[in-house]
Design a protein around this motif. Structure first.
Motif, short mmCIF file in Angstrom:
data_model
loop_
_atom_site.label_atom_id
_atom_site.label_comp_id
_atom_site.label_asym_id
_atom_site.label_seq_id
_atom_site.Cartn_x
_atom_site.Cartn_y
_atom_site.Cartn_z
N VAL A 35 0.97 -1.06 -0.01
CA VAL A 35 0.13 -0.16 -0.20
C VAL A 35 1.05 1.14 0.01
N PHE A 36 0.65 1.92 -0.88
CA PHE A 36 1.63 3.32 -1.00
C PHE A 36 0.70 4.60 -1.16
N LYS A 37 1.30 5.83 -0.68
CA LYS A 37 0.82 7.01 -0.96
C LYS A 37 0.89 7.70 -2.38
N THR A 38 2.02 7.19 -3.08
CA THR A 38 2.20 7.71 -4.44
C THR A 38 2.13 6.90 -5.50
N SER A 39 1.80 6.98 -6.74
CA SER A 39 1.75 5.96 -7.72
C SER A 39 2.93 5.51 -8.24
N SER A 40 3.89 6.81 -8.28
CA SER A 40 5.28 6.49 -8.62
C SER A 40 6.03 5.45 -8.07
N GLU A 41 5.89 5.56 -6.20
CA GLU A 41 6.46 4.59 -5.65
C GLU A 41 5.77 3.15 -5.75
N CYS A 42 4.41 3.24 -6.02
CA CYS A 42 3.99 1.73 -6.21
C CYS A 42 4.43 1.12 -7.52
N GLU A 43 4.58 1.83 -8.69
CA GLU A 43 5.16 1.53 -9.75
C GLU A 43 6.60 1.06 -9.73
N ARG A 44 7.28 2.02 -8.92
CA ARG A 44 8.68 1.39 -8.28
C ARG A 44 8.82 0.19 -7.99
N ILE A 45 8.08 -0.08 -6.60
CA ILE A 45 8.08 -1.19 -6.14
C ILE A 45 7.61 -2.60 -7.13
N GLY A 46 6.69 -2.17 -7.84
CA GLY A 46 6.16 -3.22 -8.41
C GLY A 46 7.26 -3.74 -9.58
N ALA A 47 7.75 -2.63 -10.24
CA ALA A 47 8.84 -2.96 -11.29
C ALA A 47 9.94 -3.66 -10.69
N HIS A 48 10.23 -3.18 -9.39
CA HIS A 48 11.55 -4.04 -8.53
C HIS A 48 11.00 -5.50 -8.46
N GLY A 49 9.79 -5.68 -8.06
CA GLY A 49 9.41 -7.16 -7.76
C GLY A 49 9.50 -8.02 -9.11
N VAL A 50 9.14 -7.50 -10.37
CA VAL A 50 9.35 -8.31 -11.47
C VAL A 50 10.60 -8.55 -11.84
N ASN A 51 11.67 -7.39 -11.59
CA ASN A 51 13.16 -7.78 -11.55
C ASN A 51 13.72 -8.76 -10.71
N GLN A 52 13.13 -8.75 -9.49
CA GLN A 52 13.66 -9.77 -8.55
C GLN A 52 13.22 -11.16 -8.75
N GLY A 53 11.98 -11.25 -9.63
CA GLY A 53 11.41 -12.48 -9.81
C GLY A 53 10.21 -12.92 -8.66
N TRP A 54 9.99 -12.04 -7.90
CA TRP A 54 9.01 -12.03 -6.69
C TRP A 54 7.47 -12.39 -7.30
N TRP A 55 7.10 -11.65 -8.53
CA TRP A 55 6.00 -11.90 -9.12
C TRP A 55 6.21 -11.74 -10.72
N ASN A 56 5.33 -11.91 -11.41
CA ASN A 56 5.40 -11.97 -12.88
C ASN A 56 4.75 -10.54 -13.46
N ASP A 57 3.78 -10.11 -12.91
CA ASP A 57 3.23 -8.93 -13.35
C ASP A 57 2.38 -8.33 -12.01
N TYR A 58 2.28 -7.00 -12.05
CA TYR A 58 1.43 -6.32 -11.00
C TYR A 58 0.82 -5.28 -11.70
N SER A 59 -0.04 -4.64 -10.56
CA SER A 59 -1.04 -3.51 -10.94
C SER A 59 -1.19 -2.64 -9.92
N CYS A 60 -0.93 -1.41 -10.15
CA CYS A 60 -1.47 -0.37 -9.05
C CYS A 60 -2.76 0.16 -9.35
N VAL A 61 -3.42 0.11 -8.08
CA VAL A 61 -4.97 0.22 -8.40
C VAL A 61 -5.23 1.48 -7.10
N TRP A 62 -5.65 2.62 -7.75
CA TRP A 62 -6.12 3.79 -6.65
C TRP A 62 -7.41 3.52 -5.96
#
Length: 73
Positions: A35-62
């Protein structure tokens, strides 16, 4: 005849229950990952998770009622 009907009814009930247990919603595999306050932080952590192999895909929902971005992966 009564025993055959009882066995048939039991089999139908068990079959119906097994079909209902196996049914899952379309997004059952997506789980709340942050859960994040800003969209950019959510997107950054989502992309980091994909790069680390924690998940294949993600979505940030307001979620306006909470005023936060929810990361589902």
């Amino acid at each position: 005849m009564r025993k055959a009907r009882a066995v048939l009814v039991s089999a139908v009930v068990v079959l119906g229950a097994s079909l209902m247990i196996g049914a899952t919603p379309a997004q059952a595999d997506a789980r709340l990952s942050g859960v994040f306050k800003t969209s950019s932080e959510c997107e950054r952590i989502g992309a980091h998770g994909v790069n680390q192999g924690w998940w294949n895909d993600y979505s940030c929902v307001w979620e306006g009622r909470y005023r936060y971005y929810f990361l589902y992966a």
